[in-house]
Structure formats: C-alpha cells, structure tokens
Design an enzyme around this catalytic site. Structure first.
Site, short mmCIF file in Angstrom:
data_model
loop_
_atom_site.label_atom_id
_atom_site.label_comp_id
_atom_site.label_asym_id
_atom_site.label_seq_id
_atom_site.Cartn_x
_atom_site.Cartn_y
_atom_site.Cartn_z
N SER A 186 -29.39 2.99 -48.59
CA SER A 186 -30.83 2.80 -48.75
C SER A 186 -31.48 1.87 -47.74
O SER A 186 -32.67 1.96 -47.49
CB SER A 186 -31.14 2.29 -50.16
OG SER A 186 -30.51 1.04 -50.39
N HIS A 214 -30.79 8.30 -52.82
CA HIS A 214 -31.70 8.56 -51.70
C HIS A 214 -31.42 9.89 -51.01
O HIS A 214 -32.07 10.23 -50.03
CB HIS A 214 -31.64 7.42 -50.69
CG HIS A 214 -32.34 6.18 -51.16
ND1 HIS A 214 -33.69 5.96 -50.99
CD2 HIS A 214 -31.87 5.10 -51.85
CE1 HIS A 214 -34.03 4.81 -51.52
NE2 HIS A 214 -32.94 4.26 -52.05
N LYS A 244 -37.14 8.75 -57.64
CA LYS A 244 -37.56 8.71 -56.24
C LYS A 244 -38.20 10.03 -55.84
O LYS A 244 -39.36 10.26 -56.13
CB LYS A 244 -36.38 8.31 -55.35
CG LYS A 244 -35.89 6.88 -55.63
CD LYS A 244 -34.73 6.48 -54.75
CE LYS A 244 -34.40 5.00 -54.92
NZ LYS A 244 -33.94 4.62 -56.27
#
Length: 396
Positions: A186, A214, A244
């Site tokens: 990340s 991610h 996310k």
C-alpha cells in the site's frame, strides 16, 4: 481524579510526535469523499482516498443502500452465527466466490478484521509464519494474535524467502508453516511476486495467504492480484476488502469450502461481532455486479494513474517502483514531508503526508491516489501545483 502517570505519558509523547513531524491531524470532511472534497469550507482536489473507482458516491450503490435499509432495517441485529445472517449476506458471499473463482467466501466487518480472524483461526503457537517485512499492520497484528513464530523475509526477496522456508521446514519445529504477503503493497504500490511465492510454497508444502486489499477492484479485471497471475487454484487464502475499490465497507476471505466452514466455526470477529448492516451489504453486492459487467471504470483508473505518474516523474519527483495506481512522491525527511503536504493543501490539493511508523524513518512521502473519477483538468491542476510547490521548497 485522573491518573497523573497517564497524563504525563500522554503529554510527553504527543509533544514528541509533534516535534518529530509524526503528529497526524485528522481532517473532517463536509460532504462526500469524492474527487473533490470540502474541508473547513475549502474545495480541494482529493488524492488521499482509497475510493479507486469512485463507487463510494455512485448513485447505483446509494439506491441499493436505501432500498435495503427500508426493507431489512438499519442494522443486522445480531452476530452471523445467531440470527444476523440475512439472505443479502449469502448472496454477496456467493457472488464474491464466483467473481474470485473460489469455492466459497466469508464476509467480515472490515479488511483489518479479516486478518485478525483468519490467521489466528488456523495458526497457533506450534506454527510459523513467513511474513514479508513490508506487510500491512493488520497482517502484523493478526500474526501476533495467532502466537505463531513470525519469521520476516526481506521485501519481495524470493531468495531470502526460499532460504527461510527451507530452514523453517528442516528444523522440524513447526506443525504448519504459512507464507503471508500483501498482493499490492500500500505504501509503494509494487506487486508481490505471487508466481514465485506459489512455487516455493508448493516445494515446501506451505500454506499461502495473500492480502489483496489494494489489488481488489484494480488488478485481474477487478478480481485482484491472484487472478491477475492466474493463480486462483494455487493460493489458500485470498483476503479482499469491500472498503476501497468496492466503495463501501467490510472485507472477505475467499478459498476452499472447508476453509470457509472452519472460519465460520472458529474465527472470533465472525463469532462475536454484529454482522454488517443490510445497506452496506446491498451496496457491496451492487458494486460487485458493476465490476463483473463492465471494466470501463478500471480502465479509466489506470489511464489516470499513468498520466499522474508521468507528470510527476517529468517534474523530477521520485515516484518509487509503483506498478499500480498508488503513486508515492517520496520526500524523505518527515518534517519536510509534512510541510510539503500543508503547502499542497493551501494550493487546493488534498494529499496527506505518510510518515513513520506507517513507512520507515527517512522515507516520508505524499501518497497520491488517483481514481477513475478524476478529470484530466483536475490532474493537470495537481501537476501544476506540484511544480509550483516543489520549486518553492527546492525539492525539484
């Protein structure tokens, strides 16, 4: 009367963080977390959100949330194992399993909870975990909770991993050995070497565990790094986030049916925490439908990422070795990094400083997060401000 020892501890340590440039000020948004945000009445181009695809503010997700809340209520009302499992939860888990190309999925309240739950449900004090030295804090805490022996290997160094896997296996000390890695790291945006990791795991009969927070919604047509490398049948644990790119909240573990069955029986956040509310689950389900049916947002995300990286590199900034939309601008000194972030803010760009302990000391950076809903005009303005502030502070 409050404890004087506590008061002294807090006063001294908070002041120490401020002196070292490590004190983080939490900003309050006045409105939605989109490509442009409002803070203290000021409009800012937002480069600090994990809302990769802009789905957090997508009307389709909002409509699904409202409808679910009206039908099922505001909260789930119980833990999953009593009567907090609704048909919405099962529908989302089935949909995610299909999307990830795994046998089953279990959904948790957050990605952090996934790592608290899954690692400690399988690993214990008789086991060992080979963990990349740059793994996320939630992985580190999950490993600690398991009480397994943690053996750190050098970041993405496959020779070091192989050597430590060999030593751990040949020692005969451990019942089980697991390799844990982030799929996408990340802070730097680089991708784990999953094909090599899978090969080493098979050579030494190790459990494989990939936290793809991610990578979810970003790589592998949105299904993540494991699918990106074509390894869906060779990775035991796939951890994904719903907070996310998916745009809502929550996390999940994807894997074999027997693994998911065990997690439902023994993972503590599943057993002892109220399940995600209906509105969140319905929005997540709609988001996954969008990813399955259309890659346009993902393509736009990558195009914007490429443009921002190119613009910052052309100015002379160090954007590291990122292979994903995560675009670090590495400054170094923590105090300078904080000052740089403040100047960006003053010029209308919201890009937070990332400093120790999130990243190693001396590697302070601005972590820029372009999204699919940033316009070319916004990115042009970002690059222009970076040029102005960088020259002003003699960083370029």
């Amino acid at each position: 009367m409050s404890s004087q020892a506590l008061e002294q501890f807090l006063t001294v340590n908070i002041e120490d963080l401020k002196t070292k440039g490590l004190y983080n000020v939490i900003d309050t948004l006045q409105g939605a977390n989109g490509p442009v945000i409002q803070i203290d009445g000021k409009s800012l181009i937002n480069l600090s959100s994990n809302n990769y695809l802009g789905l957090a503010t997508d009307q389709r997700l909002i409509d699904a949330s409202v409808k679910a809340a009206q039908t099922y209520g505001a909260g789930a009302g119980a833990v999953r194992t009593i009567n907090g499992t609704m048909d919405l939860h099962i529908e989302l888990e089935d949909k995610l399993a299909h999307f990830k190309k795994t046998e089953a999925v279990i959904v948790y309240q957050s990605g952090f909870n996934c790592n608290m739950a899954a690692i400690s449900a399988v690993m214990d004090q008789h086991d060992a975990i080979l963990s990349d030295e740059l793994n996320h804090a939630s992985i580190i805490d999950g490993c600690r909770l398991s009480r397994a022996k943690v053996i750190r290997y050098k970041h993405s160094d496959m020779d070091d991993l192989r050597q430590k896997a060999k030593e751990a296996t040949e020692s005969g000390q451990y019942h089980k050995i697991m390799i844990i890695t982030d799929g996408v790291f990340s802070m730097d945006g680089d991708i784990a070497k999953l094909p090599e990791i899978a090969k080493i795991a098979e050579e030494f009969d190790l459990i494989t565990y990939v936290d793809d927070a991610h990578g979810s919604g970003v790589l592998g047509a949105g299904a993540g790094t494991v699918k990106y490398f074509g390894l869906s049948d060779r990775i035991d644990f796939q951890i994904g986030t719903l907070s996310k790119a998916i745009g809502v909240v929550g996390g999940y573990v994807a894997g074999k049916k027997q693994l998911i069955e065990w997690l439902k029986l023994r993972s503590r956040p599943f057993l002892f925490s109220t399940s995600l509310p209906p509105a969140a689950i319905a929005a997540c389900s709609t988001s996954v439908d969008i990813l399955i049916s259309d890659t346009e947002l993902i393509e736009k995300l990558w195009a914007n990422s490429k443009e921002l990286k190119h613009g910052l590199s052309q100015l002379g900034y160090d954007v590291g070795q990122s292979e994903t939309p995560i675009t670090p601008c590495i400054i170094g000194d923590e105090v300078t990094t904080q000052q740089f972030s403040r100047r960006l803010y003053e010029e209308g760009i919201y890009a937070k400083a990332i400093v120790f302990p999130t990243v190693p000391k001396g590697t302070g950076r601005i972590r820029n997060m372009p999204t699919a809903v940033h316009t070319k005009e916004m990115l042009d303005q970002v690059i222009s401000v970076y040029e102005k502030v960088g020259k002003e502070m003699k960083l370029i």
